[in-house]
Structures are given as structure tokens and as C-alpha cells.
Design an enzyme around this catalytic site. Structure first.
Site, PDB file in Angstrom:
ATOM      1  N   LYS A 226      37.899  63.706  25.849  1.00 39.52           N
ATOM      2  CA  LYS A 226      37.595  65.140  25.849  1.00 39.52           C
ATOM      3  C   LYS A 226      36.088  65.340  25.882  1.00 39.52           C
ATOM      4  O   LYS A 226      35.381  64.939  24.969  1.00 39.52           O
ATOM      5  CB  LYS A 226      38.192  65.813  24.604  1.00 39.52           C
ATOM      6  CG  LYS A 226      37.729  67.278  24.403  1.00 39.52           C
ATOM      7  CD  LYS A 226      38.376  67.927  23.182  1.00 39.52           C
ATOM      8  CE  LYS A 226      37.759  69.304  22.889  1.00 39.52           C
ATOM      9  NZ  LYS A 226      38.338  69.943  21.683  1.00 39.52           N
ATOM     10  N   ASP A 231      31.666  73.910  22.153  1.00 38.37           N
ATOM     11  CA  ASP A 231      32.876  74.708  22.009  1.00 38.37           C
ATOM     12  C   ASP A 231      32.579  75.963  21.180  1.00 38.37           C
ATOM     13  O   ASP A 231      32.564  75.916  19.952  1.00 38.37           O
ATOM     14  CB  ASP A 231      33.968  73.854  21.329  1.00 38.37           C
ATOM     15  CG  ASP A 231      35.289  74.613  21.202  1.00 38.37           C
ATOM     16  OD1 ASP A 231      35.411  75.700  21.796  1.00 38.37           O
ATOM     17  OD2 ASP A 231      36.197  74.081  20.523  1.00 38.37           O
ATOM     18  N   LYS A 238      34.625  81.261  17.679  1.00 38.68           N
ATOM     19  CA  LYS A 238      34.617  80.648  16.344  1.00 38.68           C
ATOM     20  C   LYS A 238      33.640  81.396  15.435  1.00 38.68           C
ATOM     21  O   LYS A 238      32.615  81.891  15.908  1.00 38.68           O
ATOM     22  CB  LYS A 238      34.147  79.192  16.458  1.00 38.68           C
ATOM     23  CG  LYS A 238      35.137  78.233  17.089  1.00 38.68           C
ATOM     24  CD  LYS A 238      34.545  76.826  17.110  1.00 38.68           C
ATOM     25  CE  LYS A 238      35.474  75.819  17.773  1.00 38.68           C
ATOM     26  NZ  LYS A 238      36.721  75.582  17.025  1.00 38.68           N
ATOM     27  N   ASP A 249      31.836  68.183  20.327  1.00 35.81           N
ATOM     28  CA  ASP A 249      33.172  68.315  20.897  1.00 35.81           C
ATOM     29  C   ASP A 249      33.363  67.470  22.164  1.00 35.81           C
ATOM     30  O   ASP A 249      34.419  67.512  22.793  1.00 35.81           O
ATOM     31  CB  ASP A 249      33.481  69.790  21.159  1.00 35.81           C
ATOM     32  CG  ASP A 249      34.943  70.125  20.921  1.00 35.81           C
ATOM     33  OD1 ASP A 249      35.633  69.323  20.287  1.00 35.81           O
ATOM     34  OD2 ASP A 249      35.386  71.187  21.395  1.00 35.81           O
ATOM     35  N   ASP A 308      40.445  78.924  22.105  1.00 36.34           N
ATOM     36  CA  ASP A 308      39.802  77.869  21.321  1.00 36.34           C
ATOM     37  C   ASP A 308      40.616  76.572  21.347  1.00 36.34           C
ATOM     38  O   ASP A 308      40.156  75.542  20.885  1.00 36.34           O
ATOM     39  CB  ASP A 308      39.606  78.364  19.880  1.00 36.34           C
ATOM     40  CG  ASP A 308      38.570  77.552  19.122  1.00 36.34           C
ATOM     41  OD1 ASP A 308      37.893  76.714  19.755  1.00 36.34           O
ATOM     42  OD2 ASP A 308      38.437  77.765  17.902  1.00 36.34           O
ATOM     43  N   GLU A 310      41.045  74.676  23.795  1.00 38.72           N
ATOM     44  CA  GLU A 310      40.621  74.353  25.159  1.00 38.72           C
ATOM     45  C   GLU A 310      40.712  72.862  25.471  1.00 38.72           C
ATOM     46  O   GLU A 310      40.907  72.478  26.610  1.00 38.72           O
ATOM     47  CB  GLU A 310      39.177  74.842  25.378  1.00 38.72           C
ATOM     48  CG  GLU A 310      38.050  73.914  24.902  1.00 38.72           C
ATOM     49  CD  GLU A 310      38.055  73.648  23.402  1.00 38.72           C
ATOM     50  OE1 GLU A 310      38.629  74.463  22.654  1.00 38.72           O
ATOM     51  OE2 GLU A 310      37.500  72.619  22.968  1.00 38.72           O
ATOM     52  N   ARG A 312      42.953  70.571  24.726  1.00 40.79           N
ATOM     53  CA  ARG A 312      44.263  70.126  25.232  1.00 40.79           C
ATOM     54  C   ARG A 312      44.479  70.578  26.673  1.00 40.79           C
ATOM     55  O   ARG A 312      45.221  69.954  27.415  1.00 40.79           O
ATOM     56  CB  ARG A 312      45.370  70.641  24.303  1.00 40.79           C
ATOM     57  CG  ARG A 312      45.455  72.138  24.249  1.00 40.79           C
ATOM     58  CD  ARG A 312      46.336  72.629  23.109  1.00 40.79           C
ATOM     59  NE  ARG A 312      45.688  72.513  21.800  1.00 40.79           N
ATOM     60  CZ  ARG A 312      46.264  72.861  20.645  1.00 40.79           C
ATOM     61  NH1 ARG A 312      47.504  73.316  20.641  1.00 40.79           N
ATOM     62  NH2 ARG A 312      45.622  72.733  19.508  1.00 40.79           N
TER      63      ARG A 312
HETATM   64  N1  BES Z   1      37.094  71.318  18.961  1.00 44.30           N
HETATM   65  C1  BES Z   1      38.052  72.012  18.192  1.00 44.30           C
HETATM   66  C2  BES Z   1      38.685  71.183  17.104  1.00 44.30           C
HETATM   67  C3  BES Z   1      37.788  70.761  15.982  1.00 44.30           C
HETATM   68  C4  BES Z   1      37.313  71.695  15.084  1.00 44.30           C
HETATM   69  C5  BES Z   1      37.543  69.436  15.796  1.00 44.30           C
HETATM   70  C6  BES Z   1      36.536  71.282  14.041  1.00 44.30           C
HETATM   71  C7  BES Z   1      36.781  69.015  14.753  1.00 44.30           C
HETATM   72  C8  BES Z   1      36.274  69.956  13.875  1.00 44.30           C
HETATM   73  C9  BES Z   1      39.192  72.495  19.079  1.00 44.30           C
HETATM   74  O1  BES Z   1      38.837  72.837  20.374  1.00 44.30           O
HETATM   75  C10 BES Z   1      39.718  73.724  18.417  1.00 44.30           C
HETATM   76  O2  BES Z   1      39.004  74.666  18.327  1.00 44.30           O
HETATM   77  N2  BES Z   1      40.959  73.650  17.944  1.00 44.30           N
HETATM   78  C11 BES Z   1      41.549  74.728  17.265  1.00 44.30           C
HETATM   79  C12 BES Z   1      42.961  74.856  17.770  1.00 44.30           C
HETATM   80  C13 BES Z   1      43.634  76.128  17.358  1.00 44.30           C
HETATM   81  C14 BES Z   1      43.019  77.312  18.070  1.00 44.30           C
HETATM   82  C15 BES Z   1      45.103  76.008  17.670  1.00 44.30           C
HETATM   83  C16 BES Z   1      41.539  74.424  15.788  1.00 44.30           C
HETATM   84  O3  BES Z   1      41.739  73.280  15.391  1.00 44.30           O
HETATM   85  O4  BES Z   1      41.309  75.359  15.015  1.00 44.30           O
HETATM   86 ZN    ZN Z   2      37.211  71.929  21.142  1.00 45.48          ZN
HETATM   87 MN    MN Z   3      38.194  74.842  20.529  1.00 45.29          MN
END
Ligand code: BES
Ligand code: ZN
Ligand code: MN
Length: 459
Positions: A226, A231, A238, A249, A308, A310, A312
Site C-alpha cells: 500500500k 492519507d 480525518k 501510510d 478513508d 482508501e 483496500r
Molecule cells: N491508513 C489508515 C489506517 C491507519 C490509521 C493505520 C491509523 C495506522 C494508523 C486507513 O486508510 C484508514 O483510514 N482506515 C480507516 C478505515 C475505516 C474508515 C473503515 C480506519 O482504520 O479508521
Molecule cells: Zn490509509
Molecule cells: Mn484512510
């Protein structure tokens, strides 16, 4: 920076480092002159784990004592010393159970990210390796870990999708790998709608980086990382605290690249492919929106429940491409969910696979190499959380539970032909420094994966 190691045959005089436990301190000191024993005693050194003592002699620094835990001898016992010792040359003295592991810990702990810190000293301590440890193997791991950490630590203003691609090109060039890129609107022409959608909001064009290496007749191993260079969350923006670290990220891409470099450096008999979808998840009038629906490369239509989620999305198209040639092993690494951290914390990433034998091997190897991982289930009954009323799938699960599992289940929809698929939901960051693990960007899973891959294809 001074290289952390000196070869075993170096002529330079080196200072011994002795590993000591509380129990064998007096035994260890028996070999020293009386005034030295007195000094060590008065210094307060008791051999407690993590304690250190600089032992003076007639010509200055004569030895270093480091306290280690006898019942739990950490391979990173030396990790702290590499940073804290005076900038001299050392070698392993008595008390080390495993010289190779201790030496590796030294190198992992010696890392510093000093690109942006002006006026810091370039000189640091170095360790002369024992003649019976494999310097090439240790340096390969240490260099790969440093590459991953450096990339994660680079701020997003200096690392966009294009810069990530140039870094990949530079890193794989010495091995004669081929590199191609599909950039910007070409992603639509070549059928990568999800990578395009996520990256479209940024002024820095998204791209898919595709690296190939090795003999086409060898078993196919494909790594996917990834590569979200930053992000923001997109329109589902966020909050400040959640965005603060999001330069990391692209940690999956950094680790996938580092693992690829290890595999190529060792010349493993595999046909390697490295795929990095590189995008910035930014906000603009062109950004993708909640409620948008895209037809993915695989053909599944995806409704955007949250911009958010993104990572996946870009992985879905990259995994679909990887899967088209049915690789023997397909590995993806991604900083995919905050939920993985809630479950297991920053130091032990979850991994997912349908292949029980592979899982057992990776689980055991991860602990044996102090690169800990923990298997979590692809729990099929949770898949219905991803259902969409008007598309084939949503990109987020309703209900809010088991976020790391449902993210893995989403990815699983895009893999069907690979013999073994493994997904790692990594953190790629050390929030509080520990011996061998400096603050900031971190390599995760690649030392364990390297060993499992080397074993799988060289037996
Ligand atoms: N990059 C983030 C996940 C992340 C956040 C990894 C903090 C490490 C630390 C990912 O893109 C994300 O924002 N995921 C969301 C998914 C949700 C919207 C279903 C998350 O984990 O809150
Ligand atoms: Zn992310
Ligand atoms: Mn995200």
C-alpha cells in the site's frame, strides 16, 4: 553515518562488550583487576537488563558491560548501545548466547534518521563482527530495514507518488529488475479504476509501479504494498490527531520494497513481482466521494461507504492484477486499519491467510526472529457486513466491529487464483523507542517473511 559494522578481519583495535546478568556479575568481574571491580561496583552497575557500564583501563575505555535478562535474552540487547556508546569500534566479548542475533540487534538499533536534522555528528559506534557470523546476511537485513524506515520517515512533501517511484527504481536497479509505471489517466485506460479514483483528488498523479525480477521459469512470488503517500481521509476527513502520522501510510510499500530488495540481494530462485499502487488520498473538487460507485478491475462494483478506507481500494485493483497470473505466493503489506492497533498494539501486526501450513510457519518464524506477527481469522460470517444495497460490495463494513478482519475480507474478494495469499495489516511505526527500535518509521514482518520465503523456495 559510520557503517555500523567492521569486517571480522579489520586491523582496528576494538573494545569488548560483555553481556552480564545479575547472577553472573561477580563471575564476569573476576577477570578484571581489583580497582576495576571497585569501579564497577561504585558506578552502581548491577547487571540489570538494559544497564550499561563503561569500564576504564590504563589506556582509556577498556570494556563495556551491558546487563541482559538471562531468562529472556533479547536479541536487541545491543540495540541501545549502538546509539549510546562513544563513537569507537567494539566487538562482542563474553556472555552472548547468539552472536549473529546480537550483532543484528546492534545494526537495527544503530539506525538514525538525520536527513532533516542539521548539524548532527556523522560519527557513531561500530561493531566488529565475529568471524563465524555471516556479515553479508546481517548487512542485507539491516540495510533493508533502514530502507523501509527511511521511506516511512520521509515527510509527504518530499515523497509523492512520483518520488516513491524514483526511489523504487533506484533501489531495484542494482539487481537488473525491470520497472514500469502506469500514471494518471492511463490508469483508466489500463483498467485500474479504483487506484485512479483514490488518487484523482491530488495534484500529484497516482500511479501503479510494477517491478519484475528473476527467472520466469521459477515459482512466481508477488509482493503488493500500500503506497498512500499521505492519507487525509479524503472527503471523510480525518481529525488532526488521526492525520498527524499519515505520512507513514506508504509503510506497506516501503516494507514490500525492502523485502523485494532482500530477496533479490540473496538471489532467491523465484520470479519476483513487486506491485505498488502509489497515491495521495487528498481533498479537492476532483476527489472521490462517499456514495460513489466504481467498477473495479476484477469486475466487482464497489460502493464507497467511506473515503478513508482508501487503502483496500487501491490494493483491490493491484491484487486483482497480481492474481491474474496465479502466483505461487501473493503477499500484501498495508497500514490498513486503526482497528489492527486497537486489537494488537503497534508492535505485533496481524496477518491473514487461508493457508494453515503457511500461517503456522510464519507465526513460528516471526517469534523466532523477533519480528512478531499474530494470525487473525478471515472470519467469513463477518463478510455480510460489507454488503451494499446497490453495488456488489461496500468498501467498509457496517456495524463498526472487527475492522481489521472486515478489511481483510474485502481484500479477499479480489484474490482467487494465487496458491497462497497472505495479507499483513502493519503499523510501520515505533511510537516509543525501545532497544533496537528507534522512534519513527519501522520495518515490520519482512525479516520473518524473508525467512519463510527463503525456506519455501530453497528446499
Ligand atoms: N491508513 C489508515 C489506517 C491507519 C490509521 C493505520 C491509523 C495506522 C494508523 C486507513 O486508510 C484508514 O483510514 N482506515 C480507516 C478505515 C475505516 C474508515 C473503515 C480506519 O482504520 O479508521
Ligand atoms: Zn490509509
Ligand atoms: Mn484512510
Amino acid at each position: 553515518m559510520t557503517p555500523p559494522y567492521l569486517p571480522a578481519d579489520t586491523a582496528e583495535a576494538t573494545i569488548p562488550i560483555h553481556a552480564v546478568t545479575r547472577a553472573n556479575l561477580s563471575e564476569c568481574l573476576a577477570g578484571f583487576p581489583a580497582e576495576t571491580r571497585e569501579f564497577v561496583e561504585q558506578s552502581g552497575f548491577e547487571g540489570a537488563a538494559g544497564q550499561q557500564c563503561l569500564v576504564p583501563g590504563p589506556e582509556g575505555l577498556a570494556a563495556v558491560l551491558v546487563g541482559v535478562n538471562a531468562t529472556d535474552p533479547s536479541p536487541f540487547a545491543l540495540g541501545k548501545l549502538a546509539q549510546s556508546l562513544p563513537a569507537r569500534a567494539y566487538h562482542l566479548g563474553s556472555g552472548f548466547l547468539d552472536a549473529a542475533t546480537a550483532s543484528l540487534g546492534w545494526g537495527l538499533g544503530a539506525y538514525r534518521f538525520r536527513t532533516y536534522k542539521t548539524g548532527t555528528s556523522e560519527r557513531s559506534a561500530s561493531l566488529k563482527l565475529a568471524s563465524d557470523v555471516d556479515q553479508t546476511a546481517i548487512e542485507r537485513e539491516v540495510a533493508a530495514v533502514a530502507l523501509a524506515r527511511d521511506l516511512v520517515n520521509l515527510p509527504a512533501n518530499d515523497l509523492g507518488p512520483a518520488e516513491l517511484a524514483s526511489t523504487v527504481r533506484r533501489a531495484v536497479a542494482p539487481f537488473g529488475a525491470t520497472v514500469s509505471e502506469i500514471i494518471g489517466d492511463d490508469l483508466i485506460r489500463h483498467n485500474f479504476p479504483l487506484i485512479h479514483a483514490v488518487g484523482h483528488g491530488s495534484d500529484r498523479a497516482p500511479r501503479l509501479i510494477d517491478v519484475g525480477w528473476g527467472n520466469p521459469d521459477h515459482p512466481r512470488v508477488t509482493l503488493v504494498g500500500k503506497g498512500v503517500v499521505f492519507d487525509t481521509g479524503g472527503l471523510d476527513i480525518k481529525p488532526d490527531t488521526g492525520m498527524l502520522l499519515m505520512k507513514k501510510d506508504m509503510g506497506g510499500a516501503a516494507n514490500a520494497l525492502a523485502l523485494a530488495v532482500m530477496i533479490m540481494g540473496a538471489g532467491l530462485p523465484v520470479r519476483l513481482r513487486l506491485l505498488i499502487p502509489a497515491v495521495e488520498n487528498a481533498i479537492s473538487g476532483r476527489a472521490f466521494r462517499p456514495g460513489d460507485i466504481f467498477k473495479s478491475r476484477k469486475g466487482l462494483t464497489v460502493e464507497i461507504g467511506n473515503t478513508d478506507a482508501e487503502g483496500r481500494l487501491i490494493l483491490a485493483d493491484a491484487l486483482a492484477l497480481a492474481d491474474e497470473e496465479a502466483p505461487d505466493l501473493l503477499v500484501d503489506l498495508a497500514t490498513l486499519t486503526g482497528a489492527a492497533r486497537v486489537a494488537l498494539g503497534p508492535d505485533i501486526p496481524p496477518f491473514y491467510t487461508h493457508d494453515d501450513a503457511f500461517a503456522e510457519e510464519l507465526q513460528a518464524t516471526s517469534f523466532a526472529t523477533s519480528d512478531p506477527l499474530w494470525r487473525m481469522p478471515l472470519w467469513k460470517p463477518y463478510e455480510s457486513g460489507l454488503d451494499s444495497k446497490i453495488a456488489d460490495t461496500n468498501n467498509v463494513a457496517s456495524g463498526g466491529f472487527a475492522g481489521s478482519i472486515t478489511a481483510a475480507l474485502f481484500l479477499a474478494k479480489f484474490v482467487s487464483a494465487a496458491r497462497t495469499w497472505v495479507h499483513l495489516d502493519i503499523y510501520a511505526w515505533t511510537p516509543a523507542e525501545k532497544p533496537g527500535k528507534p522512534f519513527g518509521g519501522e520495518a515490520q514482518a519482512i525479516r520473518a517473511l524473508y525467512r519463510v520465503i527463503a525456506k519455501r523456495y530453497t528446499q
